[in-house]
Design a protein around this motif. Structure first.
Motif, PDB file in Angstrom:
ATOM      1  N   ASN A   1     -40.731  -9.235 -53.423  1.00  0.00           N
ATOM      2  CA  ASN A   1     -41.066 -10.358 -52.857  1.00  0.00           C
ATOM      3  C   ASN A   1     -41.079 -11.266 -53.782  1.00  0.00           C
ATOM      4  N   ALA A   2     -41.828 -11.049 -55.065  1.00  0.00           N
ATOM      5  CA  ALA A   2     -41.820 -11.910 -56.148  1.00  0.00           C
ATOM      6  C   ALA A   2     -40.396 -12.633 -56.277  1.00  0.00           C
ATOM      7  N   VAL A   3     -39.474 -11.686 -56.376  1.00  0.00           N
ATOM      8  CA  VAL A   3     -38.144 -12.174 -56.725  1.00  0.00           C
ATOM      9  C   VAL A   3     -37.645 -13.022 -55.505  1.00  0.00           C
TER      10      VAL A   3
ATOM     11  N   ARG B   1     -47.760 -11.191 -60.500  1.00  0.00           N
ATOM     12  CA  ARG B   1     -47.717 -12.745 -60.392  1.00  0.00           C
ATOM     13  C   ARG B   1     -46.251 -13.300 -60.662  1.00  0.00           C
ATOM     14  N   ASP B   2     -45.964 -14.130 -59.658  1.00  0.00           N
ATOM     15  CA  ASP B   2     -44.733 -14.976 -59.824  1.00  0.00           C
ATOM     16  C   ASP B   2     -45.079 -16.518 -59.905  1.00  0.00           C
ATOM     17  N   LEU B   3     -43.924 -17.175 -60.375  1.00  0.00           N
ATOM     18  CA  LEU B   3     -44.196 -18.660 -60.274  1.00  0.00           C
ATOM     19  C   LEU B   3     -43.363 -19.366 -59.087  1.00  0.00           C
TER      20      LEU B   3
ATOM     21  N   ILE C   1     -43.026 -20.034 -54.752  1.00  0.00           N
ATOM     22  CA  ILE C   1     -43.081 -21.075 -53.899  1.00  0.00           C
ATOM     23  C   ILE C   1     -44.752 -21.134 -53.460  1.00  0.00           C
ATOM     24  N   GLY C   2     -45.291 -19.873 -53.665  1.00  0.00           N
ATOM     25  CA  GLY C   2     -46.702 -19.726 -53.391  1.00  0.00           C
ATOM     26  C   GLY C   2     -46.957 -19.519 -51.681  1.00  0.00           C
ATOM     27  N   ILE C   3     -48.512 -19.342 -51.354  1.00  0.00           N
ATOM     28  CA  ILE C   3     -48.521 -19.195 -49.975  1.00  0.00           C
ATOM     29  C   ILE C   3     -49.851 -19.816 -49.518  1.00  0.00           C
TER      30      ILE C   3
ATOM     31  N   GLN D   1     -44.870 -13.231 -40.642  1.00  0.00           N
ATOM     32  CA  GLN D   1     -43.995 -13.994 -41.708  1.00  0.00           C
ATOM     33  C   GLN D   1     -44.570 -15.507 -41.415  1.00  0.00           C
ATOM     34  N   THR D   2     -44.425 -16.205 -42.707  1.00  0.00           N
ATOM     35  CA  THR D   2     -45.067 -17.475 -42.443  1.00  0.00           C
ATOM     36  C   THR D   2     -43.760 -18.255 -41.919  1.00  0.00           C
ATOM     37  N   HIS D   3     -44.211 -19.603 -41.307  1.00  0.00           N
ATOM     38  CA  HIS D   3     -43.343 -20.308 -40.299  1.00  0.00           C
ATOM     39  C   HIS D   3     -42.074 -20.389 -41.241  1.00  0.00           C
TER      40      HIS D   3
ATOM     41  N   LEU E   1     -45.544  -5.900 -46.516  1.00  0.00           N
ATOM     42  CA  LEU E   1     -47.041  -5.943 -46.885  1.00  0.00           C
ATOM     43  C   LEU E   1     -47.915  -5.239 -46.160  1.00  0.00           C
ATOM     44  N   TYR E   2     -47.467  -5.113 -44.839  1.00  0.00           N
ATOM     45  CA  TYR E   2     -48.295  -4.347 -43.699  1.00  0.00           C
ATOM     46  C   TYR E   2     -48.256  -2.840 -44.379  1.00  0.00           C
ATOM     47  N   ILE E   3     -47.242  -2.476 -44.587  1.00  0.00           N
ATOM     48  CA  ILE E   3     -46.750  -0.911 -45.127  1.00  0.00           C
ATOM     49  C   ILE E   3     -47.699  -0.920 -46.480  1.00  0.00           C
TER      50      ILE E   3
ATOM     51  N   GLY F   1     -47.031 -20.706 -57.143  1.00  0.00           N
ATOM     52  CA  GLY F   1     -47.030 -19.096 -57.479  1.00  0.00           C
ATOM     53  C   GLY F   1     -47.944 -18.429 -56.925  1.00  0.00           C
ATOM     54  N   SER F   2     -47.698 -16.986 -56.737  1.00  0.00           N
ATOM     55  CA  SER F   2     -48.717 -16.049 -56.126  1.00  0.00           C
ATOM     56  C   SER F   2     -48.998 -14.988 -57.044  1.00  0.00           C
ATOM     57  N   THR F   3     -50.246 -14.543 -56.811  1.00  0.00           N
ATOM     58  CA  THR F   3     -50.462 -13.216 -57.718  1.00  0.00           C
ATOM     59  C   THR F   3     -51.093 -12.344 -56.665  1.00  0.00           C
TER      60      THR F   3
HETATM   61  P1  ADP Z   1     -40.970  -9.234 -45.260  1.00  0.00           P
HETATM   62  O1  ADP Z   1     -40.321  -7.812 -45.630  1.00  0.00           O
HETATM   63  O2  ADP Z   1     -40.373 -10.181 -44.112  1.00  0.00           O
HETATM   64  O3  ADP Z   1     -40.859 -10.097 -46.618  1.00  0.00           O
HETATM   65  P2  ADP Z   1     -43.695  -8.955 -46.140  1.00  0.00           P
HETATM   66  O4  ADP Z   1     -44.583  -8.108 -45.304  1.00  0.00           O
HETATM   67  O5  ADP Z   1     -43.232  -8.502 -47.422  1.00  0.00           O
HETATM   68  O6  ADP Z   1     -42.440  -9.071 -45.199  1.00  0.00           O
HETATM   69  O7  ADP Z   1     -44.108 -10.352 -46.437  1.00  0.00           O
HETATM   70  C1  ADP Z   1     -44.921 -11.326 -45.400  1.00  0.00           C
HETATM   71  C2  ADP Z   1     -44.509 -12.693 -45.573  1.00  0.00           C
HETATM   72  O8  ADP Z   1     -45.495 -13.036 -46.810  1.00  0.00           O
HETATM   73  C3  ADP Z   1     -43.270 -13.085 -46.091  1.00  0.00           C
HETATM   74  O9  ADP Z   1     -42.389 -13.537 -44.775  1.00  0.00           O
HETATM   75  C4  ADP Z   1     -43.660 -14.388 -46.832  1.00  0.00           C
HETATM   76  O10 ADP Z   1     -43.721 -15.301 -46.009  1.00  0.00           O
HETATM   77  C5  ADP Z   1     -45.049 -14.092 -47.590  1.00  0.00           C
HETATM   78  N1  ADP Z   1     -44.987 -13.790 -48.915  1.00  0.00           N
HETATM   79  C6  ADP Z   1     -44.822 -12.336 -49.344  1.00  0.00           C
HETATM   80  N2  ADP Z   1     -44.789 -12.274 -50.577  1.00  0.00           N
HETATM   81  C7  ADP Z   1     -44.794 -13.356 -51.005  1.00  0.00           C
HETATM   82  C8  ADP Z   1     -44.593 -13.994 -52.305  1.00  0.00           C
HETATM   83  N3  ADP Z   1     -44.511 -13.521 -53.402  1.00  0.00           N
HETATM   84  N4  ADP Z   1     -44.674 -15.469 -52.525  1.00  0.00           N
HETATM   85  C9  ADP Z   1     -44.580 -16.312 -51.342  1.00  0.00           C
HETATM   86  N5  ADP Z   1     -44.617 -15.729 -50.193  1.00  0.00           N
HETATM   87  C10 ADP Z   1     -44.796 -14.261 -49.854  1.00  0.00           C
END
Ligand code: ADP
Length: 538
Positions: A437-439, A464-466, A468-470, A484-486, A500-502, A523-525
């Motif tokens: 996800n970070a990539v 931690r990544d740099l 788009i953030g959430i 998933q975000t919009h 992320l659920y798993i 970014g997100s951590t």
């Molecule tokens: P997917 O397998 O669809 O990526 P995930 O459960 O892994 O689903 O992630 C769910 C949502 O969380 C993603 O669709 C994305 O919007 C957001 N997300 C997850 N990790 C990151 C991240 N590192 N940076 C930004 N958004 C993230």
């Protein structure tokens, strides 16, 4: 019939098997006869209408179960049992003969038509419960009530004025006998060892305890509950729903029978809200209650079984399809890697091959997510605890990521060496998911930092990544299945929203926690913590 059987026994040259069969046949019929007489005499002690028709008629349920289990040829035991019971109750011999004919015919017709219409003896489907109720409980019992009451009329045991009350009592009594007793016998004969998970045994004991306690409170007379306008008997229903929804037909039919026994016993002794000055009247009210319960919960139990079966099949389907898909994908990946060196050095071709490679990886992830999701919802994620060096685990995953995603810089920082009991494969899976996800959500060339730290009882890993953030409003939701975000949904290139659920379920199974800190554009951590379990402490 029995003299014919006995004659065969005397033929010494008869094959051993034939003699055993004949003896068995005779003995089983005799046993059936005894059970019939015993239960019939007990039933007839409960204020029989016109001396013969009673509202508590277990023999009809026993006869039907016997013919369904043993076969139609065992009708003589029922016939003679009914004959003797009625004769002993005072019926003239040919009236007893008529009643016995009706009783055995009822069981024969019930068993015959149930089998003919494909009734499954284990009550597997709602269809079975309905077939049982309509063929056995409602229709086959008409035979016995009609033949029996008419025999009494012609034998001048009753006169025409009580014909209908005798007939209806007979019909209801037989129907309820089928409804309450047959499913119980069938369920215990065909499901004697149906497994109950060890965690469910306490629950089962609690459910039955509440059922028995509530029934006793209302029908034992200890609490003097006589107020007929109080619908208090219905407080038994939640316990019955509990048993029908959480356990099988075996437990449900046992609960129904138990309620019938306690409430009949209480009502006969004048306790509970169904008690009236005349016992036959009390029993009529009570049987309405028992009948509706038996009817409802037999169907509910079958419905629940059907639902569970469908769910199981769906899980199996997803699992089979996912596994089957994996084979061709592995083959595509293999052949692609063989093809790559022989491709021309043209940039276009190489980038197309790269694209195929990435799509195959994406497909593999989707399938793995589906498989894991299926395992989680069917409770099949079993952790394989073993001593795991967290430093080694993270270094290994990071090295793999460095090879796979050359677009980013991975940095692993740790000031500690920790070994804990955990499921290495599953923790690696969580880390891979967070790193992927970070990539996915940060620009090429940026840094991804993985940190490992520990406190007295916890191990904390962060990624931690740099990117788009959430937005804060999504911080909790991203761990929910399919979320998933919009923005992400619009991007056709995303996954299933299961990663992320798993991961959160895997961490939960380790008794840990997972969370995120992030700001859009900054970014997100992602963090997860699991309890530190020293291998020698386990
Ligand atoms: P997917 O397998 O669809 O990526 P995930 O459960 O892994 O689903 O992630 C769910 C949502 O969380 C993603 O669709 C994305 O919007 C957001 N997300 C997850 N990790 C990151 C991240 N590192 N940076 C930004 N958004 C993230």
């Amino acid at each position: 019939m029995s003299s014919l059987v006995l004659k065969r026994q005397t033929i010494t040259v008869a094959p051993h098997l034939t003699v055993t069969f004949t003896l068995n046949y005779l003995l089983i019929n005799l046993l059936l006869l005894l059970i019939y007489v015993l239960t019939a005499k007990t039933g007839l002690t409960f204020d029989a209408v016109s001396g013969f028709a009673t509202l508590v008629w277990a023999p009809s349920g026993i006869s039907l179960a016997a013919l369904l289990i043993l076969g139609l040829k065992y009708w003589p035991g029922i016939f003679w049992g009914a004959f003797i019971a009625n004769y002993l109750t005072g019926a003239p011999p040919w009236v007893a003969f008529g009643i016995a004919t009706g009783n055995s015919l009822e069981a024969l017709l019930g068993a015959y038509f149930l089998k003919k219409f494909g009734f499954n003896l284990t009550f597997d489907k709602v269809k079975d419960a309905l077939l049982f109720i309509f063929i056995a409980v409602v229709f086959s019992t008409l035979t016995s009530a009609t033949v029996g009451t008419t025999s009494l009329l012609f034998g001048r045991v009753i006169n025409l004025s009580v014909y209908f009350s005798t007939w209806s009592t007979w019909w209801i009594g037989d129907g309820l006998g089928d409804l309450v007793v047959t499913p119980f016998i069938l369920a215990w004969v065909f499901n004697p060892k149906a497994k109950i998970a060890s965690v469910q045994i306490t629950e089962l004991a609690l459910a039955f305890l509440s059922l028995i306690l509530i029934s006793l409170i209302e029908f034992s007379g200890v609490f003097q509950i006589h107020n007929q306008s109080l619908p208090i008997a219905y407080t038994i229903i939640p316990a019955l729903i509990w048993i029908a929804l959480r356990f099988g037909i075996r437990e449900t039919s046992t609960a129904i029978l138990l309620v019938a026994i306690i409430t009949i016993w209480g009502t006969v002794n004048g306790f509970g809200i169904f008690a009236r000055p005349r016992l036959s009247e009390s029993l009529l009210y009570l049987q309405g209650f028992v009948g509706v319960n038996a009817f409802t919960f037999l169907i509910l139990s079958a419905l629940e079984k059907e639902r569970r079966e469908l769910e199981k099949r769906k899980d199996e389907f997803v699992s089979i399809v996912s596994h089957e898909l994996k084979t061709p994908i592995t083959a595509i990946k293999g052949y692609l890697s063989m093809l790559k060196p022989s491709l021309s050095t043209s940039k276009k071709e190489l980038s197309r091959a790269e694209r195929i490679d990435n799509e195959v990886d994406r497909l593999t992830k989707l399938i793995n997510d589906l498989l894991d999701f299926n395992r989680i919802i069917s409770g099949k994620i079993n952790l394989d605890y073993e001593p795991v060096s967290m430093n080694k685990l993270i270094s290994g995953v990071v090295s793999d990521m460095k090879l796979l995603s050359k677009s980013h810089r991975f940095v692993f920082q740790s000031k500690t060496e920790v070994t804990t009991l955990a499921d290495e494969y599953r923790i690696s899976q969580v880390l891979i998911n967070l790193l992927s996800n970070a990539v996915k959500y940060s620009a090429n060339g940026t840094k991804i930092v993985i940190k490992l730290s520990r406190s007295n009882h916890l191990i904390i890993v962060s990624v931690r990544d740099l990117g788009i953030g959430i937005a804060p409003k999504y911080h909790k939701d991203i761990f929910i299945q399919y979320f998933q975000t919009h923005e992400q949904k619009k991007d056709g290139n995303s996954g299933l929203g299961l990663g992320l659920y798993i991961s959160s379920q895997i961490i939960k199974a380790h008794n840990g926690q997972i969370w995120v800190k992030s700001k859009p554009g900054k970014g997100s951590t992602f963090y997860f913590s699991i309890p530190l379990k020293k291998p020698n402490m386990s």
